[in-house]
Design an enzyme around this catalytic site. Structure first.
Site, mmCIF file in Angstrom:
data_model
loop_
_atom_site.group_PDB
_atom_site.id
_atom_site.type_symbol
_atom_site.label_atom_id
_atom_site.label_comp_id
_atom_site.label_asym_id
_atom_site.label_seq_id
_atom_site.Cartn_x
_atom_site.Cartn_y
_atom_site.Cartn_z
ATOM 1 N N GLU A 112 0.862 -1.195 0.000
ATOM 2 C CA GLU A 112 0.000 0.000 0.000
ATOM 3 C C GLU A 112 0.885 1.228 0.000
ATOM 4 O OE1 GLU A 112 -2.325 -0.177 3.572
ATOM 5 O OE2 GLU A 112 -2.933 -2.242 3.175
ATOM 6 N N LYS A 125 2.311 4.497 1.583
ATOM 7 C CA LYS A 125 2.440 4.997 2.951
ATOM 8 C C LYS A 125 2.031 6.468 2.932
ATOM 9 C CE LYS A 125 5.442 5.686 6.906
ATOM 10 N NZ LYS A 125 4.400 6.594 7.343
ATOM 11 N N ARG A 151 -2.512 9.220 11.451
ATOM 12 C CA ARG A 151 -3.003 7.861 11.700
ATOM 13 C C ARG A 151 -4.208 7.922 12.628
ATOM 14 N NH1 ARG A 151 -0.314 2.729 12.365
ATOM 15 N NH2 ARG A 151 -1.962 1.179 12.299
ATOM 16 N N ARG A 158 -3.538 8.648 16.934
ATOM 17 C CA ARG A 158 -2.624 7.701 17.563
ATOM 18 C C ARG A 158 -2.143 8.177 18.918
ATOM 19 N NH1 ARG A 158 2.930 6.418 15.293
ATOM 20 N NH2 ARG A 158 3.439 6.390 17.493
ATOM 21 N N GLU A 190 -5.897 6.470 7.756
ATOM 22 C CA GLU A 190 -5.127 7.705 7.831
ATOM 23 C C GLU A 190 -6.040 8.873 7.461
ATOM 24 O OE1 GLU A 190 -1.753 6.724 8.089
ATOM 25 O OE2 GLU A 190 -0.706 8.650 7.962
ATOM 26 N N LYS A 216 7.552 -0.496 6.820
ATOM 27 C CA LYS A 216 7.415 0.723 6.032
ATOM 28 C C LYS A 216 8.721 0.994 5.307
ATOM 29 C CE LYS A 216 8.218 3.562 10.179
ATOM 30 N NZ LYS A 216 7.613 4.494 11.148
#
Lengths: 336, 557
Positions: free
Chosen positions: B227, B229, B234, B249, B277, B428
Site C-alpha cells: 500500500e 504509505k 493515523r 494515535r 489515515e 514501512k
C-alpha cells in the site's frame, strides 16, 4: 557639583570621578560590581569594608584606599564620606559636600535586610542620585526569610531523588547572601570558583558564612545528589557540571518576580531575591534623604522620574553606563 | 482558590509531562468535587464571557493601589500581561483568605456580568483584599474568561483516568460529552468503568517498523500486500452505539475537526472499527501542514473545510459486526473491509439520491474522482497494490512521491493485526529524504537537561544575498559537536529575539527533510516537512548553502 563626562560622573571641585567607566586619575567607588568598578585608574577610594572585594576585582597592584563608614576626608574643596548602601559587602552611598551643598550618590542599594553587608542608612542631602533598576510598582520583594525558606525546601525536596541543587546567583553579593541563607544542616554546600574567590574578603570583614567546598564534578558526585551548588549564571553552561549526575537548577534574581522572566530562563525553579531596592524601597529611601532634587540613573528611569515630579520632587534622568541587575545572562562571570 | 493557585504555580514551573500529571492527580484527589469541577472546566479550556471591561479593571486597580493610571499602564506594558502586572501592583495582603474556587466563581465571578459598574467595583475590591498575588493573577485571568494554564488535554485526561481507574480512552470520551461544572457531573466523570465496556475505546494501533535490508529477504513476493504509505494523521474510526468517533494515535479524539468524515461514517454498520489515515485531499493528498488547521478543538469553518478537504483513507478492519476481528488474517480483513465500504457507499448513495449534496463515499473505491464537484468523498479505501517480482517493487516505490505518498507499506497477507511496534508483519519503506545545505542563523536553549545549552537551531538558505530562515531542527549531532556549536553561539551572538540568539552566519549543516509545503506563515512562503540535521558540513562555506528557489521548486500543493 557633578557632571557626566565621557569618563563618568565627575566632581570638578573635588577633582575625582565616581564609578568612572574609563581610567581616570582618582576614582571614588560605590561598590565592586564590574559596571561600577573598572580597572585602570591611578587611585581608588572606597568604603573600608569594600577594599578587599575591590582588590579581588581590580587585582593586587591597584592602589586602593579605604575610609570607614561615616568618616570624612577632604578631596580639594570637597568633603567626602561613605555611608552603607546595603547592596553588597562594602557598598556605599557617597556623600559629597561643597560650600554647604550636599549630594549623595547612592550607587546600587537595597533597603531589605541582608546579613552579609551593613544596612542601608538614609543620608540627608539636597540632591540624591538614585538607581532605578526596579523602578516600577510591580516590583515588591517578598520577605527574604520566606524566600530562603523556599530555597531550603527546594534543596531538601531534591535530595530524595538524588538531584543536586544548582542555584545560580551573581558571584559577588548575591552568591554570598545565598550562602548565608542556606540551612547547612540539610547537606553539603559547594560553590563555584567565581563565588569562592570573594570568600576571604567576607571572612576578613567578619561576615559569617557556612563552610563551603569547591564545586567540581568529583565533589558533586561524592555528595550523591545531596549537595547544593552556588554558581554564577554565566556558569550555566553545564560543561563543568557534565559528569555530575542529575541536577535541578534555580535562579535567584529580582527579575524572577515576573512570570515571563521565570519562563525564559528555563530553570526548574526561580526565586525572587534582589540586591536592589524595590519600588517601595526606592520611594522610602528617596523620601528619607529629605532631598528636593533627585537624579535617576540606570536604564528605564522615565516612570520613576515622572512619578517623582508629580509628587513634589524635582527629578530628572542622568544618563550613565550603569546596568544594575541585568535581566539577560551576563557575558562575564564577574558581573554583579 | 488557594489549592488551584498552588496547582497553577506547579504546572507553570514544571516542564516535564510526568511532573504535571502528578500535580494534576494530587490536586484532583484532594479537592472537593465542587471546586474540582470548576477547575477541570477551566483547565479543559472552557471559557466564560469576559466579566469586566479591561479598562475598568485597570482603573479600579490604579485606584486601589493609589497609583496614577499612566503608571499602571507603564507596568502593564513592562510586564506584558496586564493580569500579572495588576496582580503585582495591588496592595499586598499579608493574610490572604481566598474563597474556595467554586464559591469564588459562583458568588463573585458569575454575578459580575449582570452587575452595575458600582457593584462590579465593590466585588473586585472585596475579592482583591482576600487574595495573594498569584491568586489575583488567576482571578484576573478568570475575569477575562479562562486562566489559560498551559496544560494539554492529553495530560489532563491521563491524570483523571488514573485517578478514576478507567482507560485513558474512556476518560477522553467522557470529557468530550456534555457536562457542566457541577459536583454531580464531576462525580459521574470520575466514576469507575461502566459494566459492558465503553463504546469509545479504540484498539491499540499496530505500528510498522522501518524496512532495513533487502525486501526479497521477506520471502515470496506473493505473500505480501503493498500500500502507499500516506503522510497524514493515523487514526481509528469507531462506529459504535450510534456514534462515530475518530481517535488519533496519540490518544486524542479528533472527531470535531473532521465532521465530514464522521457524517460519512454513519453509513457504516454499527460495531465497525477501521484503521486508516486522515488526509487533506484535493485530487490527491495535500501537504500535511493543511491538516493541522483541522486539529483545533472547534469544528472547522466552512472556509477551512473547502480549503482543506479531509478524507479518511481506510486500510484495515479491526472490528466487524461488533466483534474484534484483529486475529483474522489480513486477506480476510481486507476482503471484509472492501465489502463494508462498498455496501456503505451504495447505502449512502441511495440515502442521498436526489439531494445536491456531497456524496458520502467514493462510488468507485479505486477512483480518486470526487463524486460531487468541489469536494472529495470523505471515506476512501487505500488501494492494495501488488507486484509480480521484488524487482518491480522498487519501480513502485519510485512512484510514491509522484502519488503524494511518503513511501510504501509492506503487509504480510496471512498475519493478524498486531499491537504496538512488533516487527514482522508490517514494514514501512520510506522514500529517501530530500537533502540541502543550510546556514545556522539563530539558536535557542533546548528543553529539560538541554536548557542551559543552545541546542535548538534555525537554519536559512539564500535568496539573492539575503539568508531566509526555512527550518528549525534540534540536535542530531554528537555531544562534542553540540558543545562546539553552543560555544560558537555564545561567542558570535549578534542579537537577541526572545530566548533566541541571532548568530553570525558561518556554520553550514546538511539537512534532510521529507518535503516542502507552502505556508503563508513563513517568510520563505513554504515550510520544510520534518527537517533534521544529517551532519555538520565543516568543509563548506555559507556561500555554498542552498537557495530558496531550489527548495520552492520541490513545493507541492
Amino acid at each position: 557639583m557633578l557632571t557626566v563626562t565621557e569618563h563618568g560622573l565627575y566632581c570638578a571641585s573635588g577633582g575625582f570621578h565616581i564609578d568612572p567607566w574609563r581610567a581616570v586619575e582618582r576614582a571614588v567607588i560605590t561598590h565592586a560590581h564590574s559596571d561600577h568598578a573598572r580597572p585602570g585608574s591611578r587611585s581608588y577610594l572606597c568604603a573600608a569594608d569594600g577594599v578587599e572585594v575591590l582588590r579581588v576585582r581590580l587585582g593586587r597592584d591597584a592602589s586602593i584606599a579605604g575610609l570607614g563608614y561615616g568618616a570624612t576626608t577632604r578631596l580639594n574643596e570637597v568633603q567626602v564620606s561613605f555611608h552603607p548602601a546595603g547592596h553588597v559587602l562594602g557598598s556605599a552611598q557617597i556623600r559629597i559636600e561643597c560650600r554647604g551643598e550636599v549630594w549623595v550618590v547612592s550607587g546600587d542599594y537595597k533597603t531589605q535586610p541582608d546579613p552579609t553587608c551593613a544596612a542601608f542608612e538614609p543620608v540627608f542631602c539636597h540632591t540624591f542620585v538614585t538607581e532605578s533598576t526596579f523602578g516600577l510598582p510591580v516590583y515588591r520583594w517578598p520577605e527574604p526569610a520566606s524566600v530562603f525558606a523556599e530555597i531550603n525546601h527546594w534543596w531538601r525536596s531534591n535530595q530524595p531523588r538524588a538531584r543536586t541543587s544548582v542555584l545560580f546567583g551573581y558571584s559577588l553579593g548575591k552568591a554570598q547572601r545565598l550562602l548565608a541563607g542556606l540551612d547547612a544542616s540539610i547537606g553539603p554546600i559547594l560553590a563555584h570558583r567565581a563565588v569562592r574567590e570573594f570568600l576571604p574578603a567576607y571572612a576578613a570583614a567578619g561576615i559569617r558564612l557556612p563552610a563551603v567546598q569547591p564545586a567540581t564534578p568529583e565533589s558533586i558526585r561524592a555528595a550523591g545528589g545531596r549537595a547544593i551548588v552556588v554558581a554564577p549564571p554565566a556558569a550555566g553552561n553545564p560543561a563543568w557540571l557534565d559528569g555530575s549526575g542529575e541536577f535541578a537548577t534555580a535562579f535567584a534574581s529580582g527579575w524572577m518576580l515576573l512570570r515571563g522572566m521565570r519562563r525564559s530562563r528555563g530553570a526548574d525553579r526561580a526565586f525572587a531575591l534582589s540586591d536592589h531596592a524595590d519600588w517601595p524601597g526606592l520611594v522610602s529611601a528617596i523620601r528619607a534623604t529629605g532631598a528636593s532634587r533627585v537624579l535617576v540613573t540606570h536604564g528605564a528611569s522615565a516612570p520613576l522620574v515622572r512619578w517623582l515630579n508629580e509628587h513634589g520632587w524635582q527629578a530628572e534622568a542622568l544618563a550613565t553606563r550603569f546596568v544594575g541587575e541585568i535581566p539577560e545572562e551576563p557575558e562575564t562571570p564577574h558581573r554583579g | 482558590m488557594r489549592a488551584f493557585a498552588q496547582l497553577f504555580a506547579v504546572l507553570d514551573r514544571t516542564p516535564d509531562a510526568s511532573g504535571k500529571t502528578a500535580a494534576l492527580e494530587d490536586y484532583f484527589r484532594a479537592t472537593p468535587p465542587a471546586d474540582a469541577a470548576w477547575a477541570l472546566w477551566f483547565l479543559y479550556g472552557q471559557r466564560l464571557k469576559r466579566a469586566v471591561k479591561s479598562v475598568d479593571l485597570r482603573r479600579w486597580a490604579a485606584e486601589a493601589a493609589d497609583l496614577p493610571p499612566w503608571l499602571v499602564g507603564e507596568c502593564c506594558d513592562h510586564v506584558g500581561d496586564p493580569a500579572e502586572a495588576l496582580a503585582l501592583l495591588l496592595p499586598l495582603n499579608p493574610h490572604p483568605a481566598p474563597l474556595p474556587l467554586a464559591l469564588l466563581v459562583e458568588q463573585r465571578l458569575l454575578p459580575l456580568a449582570a452587575a452595575t459598574e458600582v457593584e462590579q467595583r465593590a466585588i473586585l475590591r472585596a475579592t482583591w483584599s482576600e487574595l495573594d498575588p498569584t491568586q489575583r493573577f488567576l482571578w484576573h485571568k478568570l475575569l477575562a474568561g479562562n486562566p489559560g494554564i498551559g496544560v494539554s488535554r492529553a495530560l489532563l485526561v491521563r491524570a483523571l483516568a488514573r485517578l478514576a481507574r478507567v482507560e485513558i480512552a474512556v476518560m477522553a470520551h467522557r470529557l468530550l460529552g456534555a457536562w457542566r461544572p457541577t459536583p454531580a457531573h464531576f462525580a459521574r466523570l470520575m466514576s469507575g468503568e461502566a459494566p459492558g465496556g465503553e463504546p469509545a475505546c479504540p484498539y491499540p494501533f499496530y505500528l510498522a517498523s522501518p524496512l532495513e535490508g533487502e525486501a526479497p529477504a521477506l520471502g515470496a513476493v506473493t505473500d505480501w500486500q503493498f500500500e502507499w504509505k500516506w503522510d497524514g494523521l493515523r487514526a481509528q474510526l469507531l462506529r459504535r452505539a450510534g456514534e462515530a468517533i475518530l481517535w488519533s494515535r496519540d490518544e486524542e479524539i479528533v472527531t470535531a475537526g473532521f465532521p465530514e468524515v464522521a457524517d460519512a461514517a454513519r453509513a457504516l454498520p454499527e460495531g465497525t472499527v477501521l484503521d486508516g489515515e486522515l488526509l487533506a485531499w484535493g485530487d490527491g493528498p495535500l501537504p500535511f501542514a493543511g491538516l493541522q488547521r483541522r486539529l483545533n478543538r472547534r469544528a472547522p469553518s466552512a472556509a477551512i473545510r473547502r480549503a482543506v478537504p479531509a478524507v479518511f483513507m481506510a486500510y484495515d478492519l479491526l472490528e466487524c459486526g461488533g466483534a474484534d476481528c484483529r486475529q483474522w488474517p489480513l486477506t480476510k480483513r481486507r476482503r471484509e473491509l472492501e465489502r463494508l465500504l462498498t455496501r456503505a457507499a451504495d447505502e449512502a448513495a441511495r440515502r442521498e439520491a436526489g439531494l445536491s449534496q456531497t456524496g458520502w463515499l467514493q462510488p468507485d473505491l479505486f477512483d480518486s474522482q470526487p463524486v460531487a464537484p468541489g469536494l472529495p468523498a470523505p471515506l476512501r479505501l487505500s488501494p492494495a497494490l501488488s507486484v509480480a517480482t521484488w524487482d518491480d517493487l522498487a519501480g513502485l516505490q519510485a512512484q510514491a512521491r509522484a502519488t503524494g505518498a511518503e513511501g510504501l507499506m509492506l503487509k504480510q497477507r496471512d498475519a493478524a493485526y498486531g499491537a504496538g511496534r512488533q516487527p514482522g508483519a508490517w514494514w514501512k519503506w520510506k522514500v529517501a529524504p530530500f537533502i540541502c545545505d543550510a546556514v545556522l542563523v539563530a539558536a535557542q536553549p533546548g528543553h529539560g537537561r538541554r536548557t542551559t545549552r543552545f541546542t535548538d537551531y534555525t537554519f536559512a538558505v539564500w535568496q539573492g544575498d539575503e539568508l531566509i530562515s526555512v527550518a528549525k531542527a534540534g540536535s542530531g549531532l554528537t555531544d562534542a559537536e553540540t558543545d562546539a556549536i553552543d560555544a560558537f553561539v555564545r561567542a558570535h551572538t549578534t542579537g537577541r529575539f526572545g530566548p533566541a540568539r541571532l548568530v553570525t552566519p558561518e556554520l553550514v549543516f546538511e539537512l534532510a527533510f521529507d518535503g516542502v509545503a507552502p505556508s503563508t506563515r513563513h517568510k520563505a512562503g513554504f515550510v520544510l516537512r520534518r527537517p533534521r540535521i544529517v551532519r555538520w558540513r565543516q568543509d563548506k562555506r555559507p556561500a555554498e548553502a542552498g537557495t530558496v528557489a531550489t527548495l520552492r521548486g520541490l513545493c507541492r500543493g
